[in-house]
Design a protein around this motif. Structure first.
Motif, PDB file in Angstrom:
ATOM      1  N   ALA A 167      36.135  29.510  47.929  1.00  0.00           N
ATOM      2  CA  ALA A 167      37.317  29.925  47.082  1.00  0.00           C
ATOM      3  C   ALA A 167      38.255  30.934  47.999  1.00  0.00           C
ATOM      4  CB  ALA A 167      37.110  30.325  45.955  1.00  0.00           C
ATOM      5  N   ALA A 168      38.001  30.867  49.256  1.00  0.00           N
ATOM      6  CA  ALA A 168      38.654  31.963  50.198  1.00  0.00           C
ATOM      7  C   ALA A 168      38.319  33.244  49.993  1.00  0.00           C
ATOM      8  CB  ALA A 168      40.261  31.539  49.990  1.00  0.00           C
ATOM      9  N   LYS A 169      37.062  33.541  49.580  1.00  0.00           N
ATOM     10  CA  LYS A 169      36.415  34.735  49.414  1.00  0.00           C
ATOM     11  C   LYS A 169      37.173  35.917  48.760  1.00  0.00           C
ATOM     12  CE  LYS A 169      32.962  34.197  52.822  1.00  0.00           C
ATOM     13  NZ  LYS A 169      32.274  34.834  54.123  1.00  0.00           N
ATOM     14  N   PRO A 170      37.544  35.732  47.529  1.00  0.00           N
ATOM     15  CA  PRO A 170      38.184  36.860  46.749  1.00  0.00           C
ATOM     16  C   PRO A 170      37.213  38.143  46.674  1.00  0.00           C
ATOM     17  CG  PRO A 170      37.306  35.168  45.251  1.00  0.00           C
ATOM     18  CD  PRO A 170      37.149  34.738  46.696  1.00  0.00           C
ATOM     19  N   ASP A 171      37.593  39.287  46.821  1.00  0.00           N
ATOM     20  CA  ASP A 171      36.951  40.400  47.010  1.00  0.00           C
ATOM     21  C   ASP A 171      36.503  40.814  45.428  1.00  0.00           C
ATOM     22  OD1 ASP A 171      35.620  43.071  47.136  1.00  0.00           O
ATOM     23  OD2 ASP A 171      37.474  43.912  47.869  1.00  0.00           O
ATOM     24  N   LEU A 172      35.288  40.810  45.081  1.00  0.00           N
ATOM     25  CA  LEU A 172      34.662  40.638  43.572  1.00  0.00           C
ATOM     26  C   LEU A 172      33.746  41.936  43.644  1.00  0.00           C
ATOM     27  CD1 LEU A 172      33.802  37.268  42.841  1.00  0.00           C
ATOM     28  CD2 LEU A 172      35.992  38.366  42.371  1.00  0.00           C
ATOM     29  N   SER A 173      33.958  42.874  44.463  1.00  0.00           N
ATOM     30  CA  SER A 173      32.860  44.087  44.724  1.00  0.00           C
ATOM     31  C   SER A 173      33.376  45.036  43.816  1.00  0.00           C
ATOM     32  CB  SER A 173      32.777  44.605  46.012  1.00  0.00           C
ATOM     33  OG  SER A 173      34.181  45.074  46.594  1.00  0.00           O
ATOM     34  N   LYS A 174      34.500  45.346  43.070  1.00  0.00           N
ATOM     35  CA  LYS A 174      34.897  46.383  42.494  1.00  0.00           C
ATOM     36  C   LYS A 174      34.061  46.456  41.162  1.00  0.00           C
ATOM     37  CE  LYS A 174      39.388  46.901  44.655  1.00  0.00           C
ATOM     38  NZ  LYS A 174      40.889  47.155  44.372  1.00  0.00           N
ATOM     39  N   PRO A 175      33.382  47.382  40.766  1.00  0.00           N
ATOM     40  CA  PRO A 175      33.017  47.474  39.308  1.00  0.00           C
ATOM     41  C   PRO A 175      33.622  47.251  38.241  1.00  0.00           C
ATOM     42  CG  PRO A 175      33.094  49.757  40.275  1.00  0.00           C
ATOM     43  CD  PRO A 175      33.661  48.758  41.145  1.00  0.00           C
ATOM     44  N   ASP A 176      34.824  47.690  38.186  1.00  0.00           N
ATOM     45  CA  ASP A 176      35.877  47.380  37.214  1.00  0.00           C
ATOM     46  C   ASP A 176      37.009  46.621  37.494  1.00  0.00           C
ATOM     47  OD1 ASP A 176      34.018  48.918  35.347  1.00  0.00           O
ATOM     48  OD2 ASP A 176      34.746  50.649  36.279  1.00  0.00           O
ATOM     49  N   LEU A 177      36.653  45.266  37.886  1.00  0.00           N
ATOM     50  CA  LEU A 177      37.841  44.533  38.407  1.00  0.00           C
ATOM     51  C   LEU A 177      38.726  44.052  37.103  1.00  0.00           C
ATOM     52  CD1 LEU A 177      38.063  42.990  40.971  1.00  0.00           C
ATOM     53  CD2 LEU A 177      37.383  40.846  39.849  1.00  0.00           C
ATOM     54  N   VAL A 178      39.916  44.260  37.674  1.00  0.00           N
ATOM     55  CA  VAL A 178      41.008  43.681  36.657  1.00  0.00           C
ATOM     56  C   VAL A 178      41.932  42.795  37.376  1.00  0.00           C
ATOM     57  CG1 VAL A 178      41.218  46.125  35.358  1.00  0.00           C
ATOM     58  CG2 VAL A 178      42.712  45.561  37.561  1.00  0.00           C
ATOM     59  N   PRO A 179      42.725  42.084  36.632  1.00  0.00           N
ATOM     60  CA  PRO A 179      43.476  40.996  37.066  1.00  0.00           C
ATOM     61  C   PRO A 179      44.405  41.276  38.262  1.00  0.00           C
ATOM     62  CG  PRO A 179      43.330  40.777  34.704  1.00  0.00           C
ATOM     63  CD  PRO A 179      42.989  42.047  34.916  1.00  0.00           C
ATOM     64  N   GLY A 180      44.688  42.510  38.166  1.00  0.00           N
ATOM     65  CA  GLY A 180      45.694  42.724  39.106  1.00  0.00           C
ATOM     66  C   GLY A 180      45.129  43.015  40.521  1.00  0.00           C
ATOM     67  N   ALA A 184      47.037  38.869  44.965  1.00  0.00           N
ATOM     68  CA  ALA A 184      47.301  38.147  46.330  1.00  0.00           C
ATOM     69  C   ALA A 184      46.562  36.865  46.170  1.00  0.00           C
ATOM     70  CB  ALA A 184      46.902  39.219  47.402  1.00  0.00           C
ATOM     71  N   TRP A 185      44.878  37.230  45.952  1.00  0.00           N
ATOM     72  CA  TRP A 185      44.294  35.927  46.044  1.00  0.00           C
ATOM     73  C   TRP A 185      44.684  34.683  45.010  1.00  0.00           C
ATOM     74  CZ3 TRP A 185      41.393  33.696  41.925  1.00  0.00           C
ATOM     75  CH2 TRP A 185      40.345  32.873  42.667  1.00  0.00           C
ATOM     76  N   ARG A 186      45.137  35.023  43.881  1.00  0.00           N
ATOM     77  CA  ARG A 186      45.500  34.129  42.824  1.00  0.00           C
ATOM     78  C   ARG A 186      46.731  33.546  43.410  1.00  0.00           C
ATOM     79  NH1 ARG A 186      43.552  34.996  37.712  1.00  0.00           N
ATOM     80  NH2 ARG A 186      45.242  34.167  36.738  1.00  0.00           N
ATOM     81  N   GLU A 187      47.636  34.055  43.915  1.00  0.00           N
ATOM     82  CA  GLU A 187      48.998  33.790  44.426  1.00  0.00           C
ATOM     83  C   GLU A 187      48.740  32.750  45.542  1.00  0.00           C
ATOM     84  OE1 GLU A 187      51.712  36.781  45.447  1.00  0.00           O
ATOM     85  OE2 GLU A 187      51.798  37.472  43.135  1.00  0.00           O
ATOM     86  N   GLY A 188      47.903  33.023  46.450  1.00  0.00           N
ATOM     87  CA  GLY A 188      47.359  32.247  47.640  1.00  0.00           C
ATOM     88  C   GLY A 188      46.790  31.071  47.284  1.00  0.00           C
ATOM     89  N   ILE A 189      45.809  31.071  46.222  1.00  0.00           N
ATOM     90  CA  ILE A 189      45.052  30.062  45.808  1.00  0.00           C
ATOM     91  C   ILE A 189      45.937  28.887  45.204  1.00  0.00           C
ATOM     92  CG2 ILE A 189      43.317  29.022  44.027  1.00  0.00           C
ATOM     93  CD1 ILE A 189      41.984  30.162  46.209  1.00  0.00           C
TER      94      ILE A 189
END
Length: 289
Positions: A167-180, A184-189
């Motif tokens: 899935a083009a490797k979205p950065d999911l490493s942040k502990p409190d991920l928010v949609p924002g 960039a990944w969402r738009e690219g996908i």
């Protein structure tokens, strides 16, 4: 009759071969040899009949090594290999590799190429045209920063069958991920999904997350993939043994199953095998093993 169950992204390697530059002792549990005997019990546990074996070294020698394994391993239905897309005789090289019907795709390791715009280079056209002519899929190993170049390549070669790895490797490493954080990944996908010959692998997500990831870490990503590609263009892969840096095979398989609980049985069958059979095997005149 339900679709065959296929793990469309797994690796084998022998470290002594010497061409795995990324595979260092720092990677701990995966810094050892892996082969069919290691994977077979995991596939049996989950009723997975076939796999697609994916390159892990940027050499044609490793591709031929994998093709040799595939020829002797009942459950390996196809190989995603590597070729030097910059070579002046790339069309001849691809033709020579494609003589083996077990070769189903090629994957330059785009994420490791210094030039983020490499995929947009027009001089790569002979490689892509040779792949189209031979019925091969382009496995795109991308990160979000490579998506603009990939879109340029797709516009230039609209008939090329493409699958986006992990899935083009979205950065999911942040502990409190928010949609924002994923905008960039969402738009690219979404832009990639607008190309009808492009599919996406549901794989490699947990290794982009922190070690304490949960199913909720992954849910926004999978929901976006379902909304953009749809179940008819998503493909399950384990990314084994790399996945074991964050989760055992069974945990990832069960997590993916849970994340797809809202899909119909037919849609889950497609994601867990039918789509991979159509993408990789049917175009090469092959069937799942």
């Amino acid at each position: 009759m339900s679709a065959p169950r296929i793990d469309a992204h797994q690796h084998f390697w022998q470290i002594a071969r010497g061409d795995y530059g990324w595979l260092t002792p720092a990677l701990g549990p995966i810094h050892r040899d892996f082969g069919p005997a290691d994977l077979a019990p995991l596939l049996a546990r989950h009723g997975i009949e076939s796999t697609i074996l994916v390159q892990a070294a940027p050499t044609e020698a490793e591709t031929r090594f994998l093709l040799g394994i595939a020829a002797k391993t009942r459950f390996v239905a196809g190989v995603v290999g590597w070729a030097d897309f910059n070579a002046p005789d790339i069309a001849r090289r691809i033709a020579a590799l494609a003589v083996d019907p077990l070769l189903v795709a090629l994957r330059p390791m785009v994420q490791d190429i210094e030039d983020e715009n490499w995929l947009a280079r027009p001089e790569l056209a002979p490689a892509f045209e040779a792949m189209i002519a031979r019925g091969l899929v382009f496995d795109a190993l991308l990160k979000p920063e490579h998506i603009p170049a990939a879109l340029s390549m797709l516009a230039r070669h609209p008939t090329l069958p493409v699958v986006i790895d992990h899935a083009a490797k979205p950065d999911l490493s942040k502990p409190d991920l928010v949609p924002g954080d994923l905008s960039a990944w969402r738009e690219g996908i979404a832009a990639l999904a607008a190309h009808p010959n492009t599919l996406c692998k549901l794989s490699g997500l947990v290794t982009e997350a922190a070690s304490d990831w949960t199913i909720e870490t992954l849910r926004p990503v999978v929901e976006h993939l379902l909304a953009t590609f749809g179940p008819e263009r998503l493909i399950f892969g384990s990314d084994w043994p790399v996945v074991t840096l964050r989760a055992e095979y069974s945990r990832w398989h069960d997590t993916a199953t849970a994340l797809l609980a809202g899909c119909s049985a037919a849609e889950r069958d497609a994601i867990f095998g039918g789509n991979a059979a159509r993408l990789y095997l049917a175009r090469r005149g092959r069937q799942p093993t």
